[in-house]
Design a protein around this motif. Sequence first.
Motif, PDB file in Angstrom:
ATOM      1  N   TRP A  67      -2.309  47.424  57.634  1.00  0.00           N
ATOM      2  CA  TRP A  67      -3.474  47.327  56.755  1.00  0.00           C
ATOM      3  C   TRP A  67      -3.567  48.440  55.727  1.00  0.00           C
ATOM      4  CZ3 TRP A  67      -6.472  43.081  56.886  1.00  0.00           C
ATOM      5  CH2 TRP A  67      -6.360  42.263  58.021  1.00  0.00           C
ATOM      6  N   ASP A  68      -3.010  49.617  56.002  1.00  0.00           N
ATOM      7  CA  ASP A  68      -3.308  50.808  55.180  1.00  0.00           C
ATOM      8  C   ASP A  68      -3.014  50.569  53.696  1.00  0.00           C
ATOM      9  OD1 ASP A  68      -3.187  51.622  57.962  1.00  0.00           O
ATOM     10  OD2 ASP A  68      -3.221  53.689  57.274  1.00  0.00           O
ATOM     11  N   ASP A  69      -1.763  50.239  53.395  1.00  0.00           N
ATOM     12  CA  ASP A  69      -1.389  50.062  51.980  1.00  0.00           C
ATOM     13  C   ASP A  69      -2.004  48.779  51.415  1.00  0.00           C
ATOM     14  OD1 ASP A  69       0.017  52.368  52.154  1.00  0.00           O
ATOM     15  OD2 ASP A  69       1.980  51.405  52.435  1.00  0.00           O
ATOM     16  N   TYR A  70      -2.102  47.775  52.275  1.00  0.00           N
ATOM     17  CA  TYR A  70      -2.657  46.492  51.849  1.00  0.00           C
ATOM     18  C   TYR A  70      -4.101  46.645  51.361  1.00  0.00           C
ATOM     19  CZ  TYR A  70      -4.833  41.889  52.521  1.00  0.00           C
ATOM     20  OH  TYR A  70      -5.559  40.748  52.363  1.00  0.00           O
ATOM     21  N   LEU A  71      -4.911  47.374  52.139  1.00  0.00           N
ATOM     22  CA  LEU A  71      -6.323  47.523  51.753  1.00  0.00           C
ATOM     23  C   LEU A  71      -6.461  48.323  50.462  1.00  0.00           C
ATOM     24  CD1 LEU A  71      -8.155  48.067  55.191  1.00  0.00           C
ATOM     25  CD2 LEU A  71      -8.107  46.003  53.785  1.00  0.00           C
ATOM     26  N   SER A 101      -4.407  33.835  60.617  1.00  0.00           N
ATOM     27  CA  SER A 101      -4.825  34.597  59.433  1.00  0.00           C
ATOM     28  C   SER A 101      -3.624  35.106  58.639  1.00  0.00           C
ATOM     29  CB  SER A 101      -5.711  35.770  59.851  1.00  0.00           C
ATOM     30  OG  SER A 101      -6.809  35.312  60.613  1.00  0.00           O
ATOM     31  N   GLN A 102      -2.542  35.425  59.341  1.00  0.00           N
ATOM     32  CA  GLN A 102      -1.358  35.940  58.644  1.00  0.00           C
ATOM     33  C   GLN A 102      -0.567  34.837  57.947  1.00  0.00           C
ATOM     34  OE1 GLN A 102       0.530  38.225  62.077  1.00  0.00           O
ATOM     35  NE2 GLN A 102       0.473  39.855  60.541  1.00  0.00           N
ATOM     36  N   TYR A 103      -0.438  33.682  58.613  1.00  0.00           N
ATOM     37  CA  TYR A 103       0.564  32.712  58.140  1.00  0.00           C
ATOM     38  C   TYR A 103       0.012  31.342  57.753  1.00  0.00           C
ATOM     39  CZ  TYR A 103       3.564  36.261  60.145  1.00  0.00           C
ATOM     40  OH  TYR A 103       4.167  37.466  60.435  1.00  0.00           O
ATOM     41  N   ILE A 104      -1.231  31.035  58.144  1.00  0.00           N
ATOM     42  CA  ILE A 104      -1.791  29.722  57.781  1.00  0.00           C
ATOM     43  C   ILE A 104      -2.902  29.915  56.744  1.00  0.00           C
ATOM     44  CG2 ILE A 104      -2.909  27.622  58.616  1.00  0.00           C
ATOM     45  CD1 ILE A 104      -0.055  27.959  59.721  1.00  0.00           C
ATOM     46  N   GLN A 105      -3.913  30.668  57.122  1.00  0.00           N
ATOM     47  CA  GLN A 105      -5.048  30.874  56.227  1.00  0.00           C
ATOM     48  C   GLN A 105      -4.733  31.885  55.121  1.00  0.00           C
ATOM     49  OE1 GLN A 105      -9.457  30.412  57.153  1.00  0.00           O
ATOM     50  NE2 GLN A 105      -9.006  32.455  57.873  1.00  0.00           N
ATOM     51  N   GLY A 106      -3.861  32.832  55.418  1.00  0.00           N
ATOM     52  CA  GLY A 106      -3.392  33.751  54.379  1.00  0.00           C
ATOM     53  C   GLY A 106      -4.346  34.864  54.008  1.00  0.00           C
ATOM     54  N   ASN A 107      -5.328  35.164  54.863  1.00  0.00           N
ATOM     55  CA  ASN A 107      -6.263  36.243  54.518  1.00  0.00           C
ATOM     56  C   ASN A 107      -5.962  37.563  55.230  1.00  0.00           C
ATOM     57  OD1 ASN A 107      -7.058  34.834  56.844  1.00  0.00           O
ATOM     58  ND2 ASN A 107      -9.106  35.666  56.752  1.00  0.00           N
ATOM     59  N   PHE A 108      -4.895  37.619  56.000  1.00  0.00           N
ATOM     60  CA  PHE A 108      -4.388  38.876  56.580  1.00  0.00           C
ATOM     61  C   PHE A 108      -2.980  39.076  56.015  1.00  0.00           C
ATOM     62  CE2 PHE A 108      -6.527  39.319  61.090  1.00  0.00           C
ATOM     63  CZ  PHE A 108      -7.786  39.238  60.530  1.00  0.00           C
ATOM     64  N   PRO A 109      -2.560  40.325  55.850  1.00  0.00           N
ATOM     65  CA  PRO A 109      -1.167  40.524  55.442  1.00  0.00           C
ATOM     66  C   PRO A 109      -0.207  39.904  56.462  1.00  0.00           C
ATOM     67  CG  PRO A 109      -2.185  42.616  56.192  1.00  0.00           C
ATOM     68  CD  PRO A 109      -3.272  41.580  56.138  1.00  0.00           C
TER      69      PRO A 109
END
Length: 474
Positions: free
Chosen positions: A34-38, A168-176
Amino acid sequence: RVQQLPKGFVWGAATAAYQTEGSTKVAGKGKTMWDDYLVAQGRFLPDPASDFYNRYEEDIRLSAEHGLNAIRVSIAWTRIFPNGDDAEPLAEGVKHYHELFACCKKYGVEPYVSLHHFDSPAALFNQGDWLNRKTVDAYVRYAEFCFREFREVKNWFTINELISLSHSQYIQGNFPPNHHFDVTSGIQSQHNELVAHARAVNLYKDLDETEHLGGRIGMVNVLTPAYPATDSPADQHAADLYNAFYTDFIMDGAFLGHYSARTLSLINEILRANNATLTVEDSDMEELAKAAPRNDMFGLNYYQSAFIAAYDGESTNSFNGTGDKGTSCFKFKGVGQQVDMPGIPTTDWDWLIYPQGLYDTLKHISATYPNLPVIYITENGLGHKDPEPDANGIVADPERIDFVDQHMEKVLQARAEGVDVQGYFIWSLQDQFSWANGYNKRYGLFYIDFDTQKRYIKQSALWYKELADTMADA
Ligand code: BGP
């Protein structure tokens, strides 16, 4: 209304390291996914969050004062092993968690500890996260270290919400890494996380035989039961497909120790429709079969249900991460589409408020999985834009009291009918940040002014204490 809690009930509240601790750059802590992503996303940051790294004693003291006898926390993997698989642990990280657990003990608040709560080390995430077996191996080494080191912990959870992570990572796409409808990764990460869970359970149970760890271990998953939008066979089938992908695959893997023929047939239908594949290695199913009867507890997170209609088009979705009501949409090719149901209330983030779903899912899993161990509701709560504290420093959140009351009523009803639910943890203990929503989606019993870090009591915390007191009298 809920009148009374059963004696000995575990009455707790939940937190997660990355959502509460802050201090992400101290004491050699490694970056998570999350660090760089946020930072790049630019909406909100994980520091200082609820400053739990420094203020845990205040929060645990408040917990005890408000009748809680348990708390869910997670260990930040990268405080112990900054790259996930380092040869030596970081002494400061180890010391921090010993101090946290000692503080829990001091106040009589039992810690239920997750090893992984959405915070994969960046170094492993960059090599594929759970899709890479290297992460599974590193996770098991980290788990072994924790089992041996933190012997004061008697309640372990392997991984929090395996399904939310892969969805969230691979279907919805809202997590890295923000993939949309990457079904191969979505199903493979579920399977690989299950293997990691099973290996950790087997390891704990084997170690327990020789080293007498003396605790319990289990998995936490979120269940979102799907109902057909109408009685039509097509909608019924869509709901079955949805349940197979979002519930049965992981529940089968964890508690049957294999994927049932029915689940596999539904999953294969989804894979075919999406040109997707699942790879199972030889030893995986042995590991799952061995672990299934060895789980000591199941942590059930429940927030909402889904109403599903058949859908023939291409996959598309939009995620409501702002609390702008009515902006979400989810249509999954080869599965179905989520539809609104008149008369069922929703939160500002479009989550259906449907306590009956919790009752139905409790009854369903206890009837379906003979190996199912004792159940704890490890998360349930209301994300809400709470008002600021009033002149007396109290925050009015009657909506949250109502939400918990309605859900607890269903828990106690299922329990009265023989479902072995032994505890309830509200999400969340104190306000914290929400992964894909930020700081305005508050869940806590305790309100945090994020500028000053001052804690305020919400009405829900006072209500929580009143209920806790009924248990003492029971
Ligand atoms: C669960 C997670 C929590 C928490 C909660 C609320 O999926 O285990 O970490 O965040 O849901 O979800 P959200 O923050 O998206 O509202």
